[in-house]
Design a protein around this motif. Structure first.
Motif, PDB file in Angstrom:
ATOM      1  N   ARG A  54       0.908  -1.259   0.100  1.00  0.00           N
ATOM      2  CA  ARG A  54       0.193  -0.171  -0.111  1.00  0.00           C
ATOM      3  C   ARG A  54       0.766   1.106  -0.058  1.00  0.00           C
ATOM      4  O   ARG A  54       0.323   2.371  -0.083  1.00  0.00           O
ATOM      5  CB  ARG A  54      -1.069  -0.041   1.333  1.00  0.00           C
ATOM      6  CG  ARG A  54      -2.018  -1.181   1.076  1.00  0.00           C
ATOM      7  CD  ARG A  54      -2.785  -1.324   2.317  1.00  0.00           C
ATOM      8  NE  ARG A  54      -3.645  -0.255   2.317  1.00  0.00           N
ATOM      9  CZ  ARG A  54      -4.507  -0.153   3.376  1.00  0.00           C
ATOM     10  NH1 ARG A  54      -4.600  -1.176   4.398  1.00  0.00           N
ATOM     11  NH2 ARG A  54      -5.431   0.627   3.476  1.00  0.00           N
ATOM     12  N   ASN A  93       3.065   2.302   2.436  1.00  0.00           N
ATOM     13  CA  ASN A  93       3.312   2.935   3.537  1.00  0.00           C
ATOM     14  C   ASN A  93       4.410   2.118   4.174  1.00  0.00           C
ATOM     15  O   ASN A  93       4.386   1.323   5.146  1.00  0.00           O
ATOM     16  CB  ASN A  93       1.917   2.624   4.468  1.00  0.00           C
ATOM     17  CG  ASN A  93       2.133   3.715   5.730  1.00  0.00           C
ATOM     18  OD1 ASN A  93       2.933   3.888   6.214  1.00  0.00           O
ATOM     19  ND2 ASN A  93       0.894   3.946   6.266  1.00  0.00           N
ATOM     20  N   THR A 118      -6.453  -0.266   8.085  1.00  0.00           N
ATOM     21  CA  THR A 118      -5.460   1.009   8.225  1.00  0.00           C
ATOM     22  C   THR A 118      -4.395   0.695   9.087  1.00  0.00           C
ATOM     23  O   THR A 118      -4.542  -0.304   9.924  1.00  0.00           O
ATOM     24  CB  THR A 118      -6.250   2.051   8.834  1.00  0.00           C
ATOM     25  OG1 THR A 118      -6.659   1.835  10.420  1.00  0.00           O
ATOM     26  CG2 THR A 118      -7.694   2.479   7.839  1.00  0.00           C
ATOM     27  N   GLN A 126      -5.574   0.424  12.897  1.00  0.00           N
ATOM     28  CA  GLN A 126      -6.306  -0.587  12.889  1.00  0.00           C
ATOM     29  C   GLN A 126      -5.448  -2.032  13.036  1.00  0.00           C
ATOM     30  O   GLN A 126      -5.663  -2.874  13.783  1.00  0.00           O
ATOM     31  CB  GLN A 126      -7.232  -0.819  11.857  1.00  0.00           C
ATOM     32  CG  GLN A 126      -8.481   0.104  11.806  1.00  0.00           C
ATOM     33  CD  GLN A 126      -9.444   0.235  10.711  1.00  0.00           C
ATOM     34  OE1 GLN A 126      -9.036  -0.368   9.703  1.00  0.00           O
ATOM     35  NE2 GLN A 126     -10.571   0.579  10.691  1.00  0.00           N
ATOM     36  N   GLU A 181      -5.665   7.499  13.619  1.00  0.00           N
ATOM     37  CA  GLU A 181      -6.564   6.759  13.004  1.00  0.00           C
ATOM     38  C   GLU A 181      -7.104   7.870  11.875  1.00  0.00           C
ATOM     39  O   GLU A 181      -7.246   8.857  12.315  1.00  0.00           O
ATOM     40  CB  GLU A 181      -7.826   6.487  13.816  1.00  0.00           C
ATOM     41  CG  GLU A 181      -8.770   5.667  13.283  1.00  0.00           C
ATOM     42  CD  GLU A 181      -8.442   4.497  12.668  1.00  0.00           C
ATOM     43  OE1 GLU A 181      -8.250   4.214  11.379  1.00  0.00           O
ATOM     44  OE2 GLU A 181      -8.615   3.291  13.441  1.00  0.00           O
ATOM     45  N   PRO A 182      -6.957   7.322  10.535  1.00  0.00           N
ATOM     46  CA  PRO A 182      -7.581   8.226   9.561  1.00  0.00           C
ATOM     47  C   PRO A 182      -9.067   8.591   9.934  1.00  0.00           C
ATOM     48  O   PRO A 182      -9.809   7.835  10.173  1.00  0.00           O
ATOM     49  CB  PRO A 182      -7.359   7.604   8.427  1.00  0.00           C
ATOM     50  CG  PRO A 182      -7.019   6.303   8.716  1.00  0.00           C
ATOM     51  CD  PRO A 182      -6.766   6.200  10.293  1.00  0.00           C
TER      52      PRO A 182
END
Length: 175
Positions: A35, A37, A96, A99, A154-155
């Motif tokens: 992803r 990241n 995420t 998470q 957290e987005p």
């Protein structure tokens, strides 16, 4: 769960817990890399290495011991199916970094609670000391992952705008 009363039995559980953690952290590292990241991928890769090293240490300590079998899947983090199952892949597409760290924290807390329960229920002082050592190690993991969660926001999802955008698209389609 029946009380654990022997070092080989405790080691067998510890090995199963560490093996699952190493595999799952590795999966999470690959997912975060896929992803884009890299920062979070590096965190999970480091956690995977740490768990792998702990697993290797436990396996070295138990070389030559007859360990009881642990039911396959007893300590799985996500689902009961094989890693290729749809539910597993679906989770990885939606998760995420925050998470993922929460899932890791829950798993580390369960491991810590397991070893603490052994400490409280076993009769043998040496076994109690071994369980305490393992619980303290898991407590270090809980603390580390907790700190990572604090630094990984957290987005925020603007569900109202997503709904409005979806409603506008649906209206355009019906015209």
């Amino acid at each position: 769960m029946k009380p654990i009363q022997s070092a080989p039995e405790l080691y067998a559980h510890a090995i199963a817990i560490e093996r699952e953690a190493a595999v799952r952290y590795g999966e999470l590292a690959r997912q975060m890399t896929d992803r884009g990241n890299e920062a979070v991928a590096d965190i999970f890769a480091a956690l995977a290495r740490m768990e792998t090293e702990h697993l290797a240490s436990l396996e070295a300590r138990t070389a030559g011991l007859a360990l009881p079998g642990i039911a396959a899947g007893k300590y799985q983090w996500f689902d009961d199916g094989a890693p290729e199952t749809a539910a597993h892949e679906w989770l990885f597409r939606l998760i995420t970094p925050h998470q993922a760290l929460r899932i890791a924290l829950d798993a580390e807390k369960r491991a810590q609670a397991f070893f603490e329960r052994v400490m409280l229920t076993c009769d043998d002082a040496a076994l109690r000391a071994l369980a305490r050592e393992m619980a303290e190690e898991e407590n270090e993991h809980v603390s580390m992952v907790s700190r990572l969660i604090e630094r990984t926001p957290e987005p925020v999802v603007d569900w109202a705008s997503i709904y409005e955008s979806s409603a506008r698209t649906d209206t355009l389609r019906s015209d």
